[in-house]
Design an enzyme around this catalytic site. Structure first.
Site, PDB file in Angstrom:
ATOM      1  N   GLU A  50       0.823  -1.205   0.000  1.00  0.00           N
ATOM      2  CA  GLU A  50       0.000   0.000   0.000  1.00  0.00           C
ATOM      3  C   GLU A  50       0.861   1.260   0.000  1.00  0.00           C
ATOM      4  O   GLU A  50       0.574   2.222  -0.716  1.00  0.00           O
ATOM      5  CB  GLU A  50      -0.922   0.005   1.228  1.00  0.00           C
ATOM      6  N   CYS A  84      -0.128   0.367   7.548  1.00  0.00           N
ATOM      7  CA  CYS A  84      -0.601   0.786   6.226  1.00  0.00           C
ATOM      8  C   CYS A  84      -1.978   1.441   6.299  1.00  0.00           C
ATOM      9  O   CYS A  84      -2.287   2.354   5.522  1.00  0.00           O
ATOM     10  CB  CYS A  84      -0.648  -0.407   5.286  1.00  0.00           C
ATOM     11  N   ASP A 204      23.798 -37.974  -0.679  1.00  0.00           N
ATOM     12  CA  ASP A 204      23.818 -37.007  -1.778  1.00  0.00           C
ATOM     13  C   ASP A 204      24.650 -35.758  -1.474  1.00  0.00           C
ATOM     14  O   ASP A 204      25.024 -35.033  -2.390  1.00  0.00           O
ATOM     15  CB  ASP A 204      22.398 -36.562  -2.112  1.00  0.00           C
TER      16      ASP A 204
END
Length: 351
Positions: A50, A84, A204
């Site tokens: 805003e 806001c 991994d």
């Protein structure tokens, strides 16, 4: 009116991967059937949508007859930025259209009430379903008190996640294509945190970072009961926070937080409760098969993404067993298929 809210939803997505744990928010200001300003929340801690939209208006006198469209209820409290709702009132805007209310107790209707108390005309619910889908992770965190959970894995056409390895063989073995891996990194960018189990980390040695998509690296979470993953492994290698759930230590060392749990195993519900208490709103589980299966069986997942390659392995590590559900989408990424499942009614955590 819908066209303006759709534009607000469109620009809200520009903040994806940068604003968590805040929601994605877009704002459009309209006067005389013309957009005179627009803005979106760009990064956590920065100005909200805003305020950015108000700053973008070059002819401030037009605000006196403008309508502000915003995808989520304006905040009414002081946080990292001023409220806001107060900025909207001070700008002199007479009308505000809100797509979705904010369940955060700090807002939760207070922003709308503040606007109405200062004489603004306020309406809600325009494209509410689309706005809720945009911020489904943020909303679930407050409404169900647990993170939004996405499960992801890659597999061969005959449903193996990993080829048969020699004893002690390490290193990641890619099954899916480069295009699928890029899309998987998009998933990483969309979630606040990413999780693997000890076996995946040891086999991994993943970094669990964003390399093929823009955004902030997700918080890395490792389930390592006996702390067997060495500290020189890739997931510890930079300053991105790491949470290590284990049975031995409960302390912080730099960017690594050791989170001790009791018992032989860490139940998915217990883990999600812990993550919620730490402010984590969304979680991507990338492996391994045992960890993925545990969340599947607990019914706590929200979405599943499977990247299925066209080739076969014939033997190796089997993929998790899927629930009896139909996919909501099957898309082609090069030669791979991306199969997505959505859980419309995930199990709730125990009280």
């Amino acid at each position: 009116m819908e066209a303006y809210m759709r534009r607000a939803l469109e620009i809200a997505r520009f903040g994806e991967g940068f604003v968590a744990p805040n929601p994605m928010v877009g704002c459009v200001i309209v006067a005389d059937d013309q957009i005179i300003g627009e803005g979106w929340h760009r990064a956590y801690g920065e100005a909200h949508a805003e305020v950015r939209a108000l700053e973008a208006v070059s002819q401030q006198e037009l605000l006196r007859r403008a309508t502000l469209y915003v995808t989520l209820e304006p905040c009414s409290h002081y946080g990292k930025t001023p409220p806001c709702a107060k900025a909207i009132v001070q700008a002199g805007i007479p009308r505000v259209v809100i797509a979705s209310l904010d369940p955060n107790p700090l807002v939760a209707g207070k922003g709308m009430a503040y606007l109405q108390a200062h004489g603004l005309e306020v309406s809600t619910g325009l494209l509410a379903a689309e706005a809720r889908a945009l911020n489904r992770r943020f909303l679930q965190s407050f409404e169900q008190s647990r993170p939004y959970l996405v499960l992801k894995w890659a597999e061969s056409a005959d449903r193996f996640m990993d080829p048969l390895r020699a004893q002690g063989e390490q290193g990641s073995m890619a099954i899916s294509s480069a295009l699928s891996r890029q899309d998987a990194h998009r998933l990483r960018a969309e979630q606040q945190a990413i999780l693997v189990g000890k076996n995946t980390a040891l086999t991994d040695n993943p970094a669990l970072t964003l390399r093929h998509w823009p955004g902030r690296n997700p918080i890395r979470i490792l389930i390592d009961p006996q702390l067997q993953v060495p500290r020189h492994f890739a997931l510890f290698n930079d300053t991105t926070p790491v949470l290590v759930f284990n049975r031995l230590r409960n302390e912080r060392e730099g960017h690594i937080q050791y989170c001790q749990y009791q018992g032989q195993t860490l139940a998915p519900a217990t883990l999600l409760q812990s993550l919620h208490s730490l402010g984590i709103q969304s979680l991507l589980v990338e492996g391994g098969a045992h960890t993925l299966q545990a969340f599947l069986e607990a019914g706590l997942w929200n979405e599943i993404y499977i990247y299925r390659a066209p080739h076969t392995l014939h033997q190796g590590l089997p993929s998790p067993t899927l629930p009896d559900l139909q996919p909501v989408s099957v898309d082609r990424l090069g030669e791979d298929l991306r199969i997505r499942f959505f859980n419309s009614a995930p199990n709730s955590l125990p009280e």
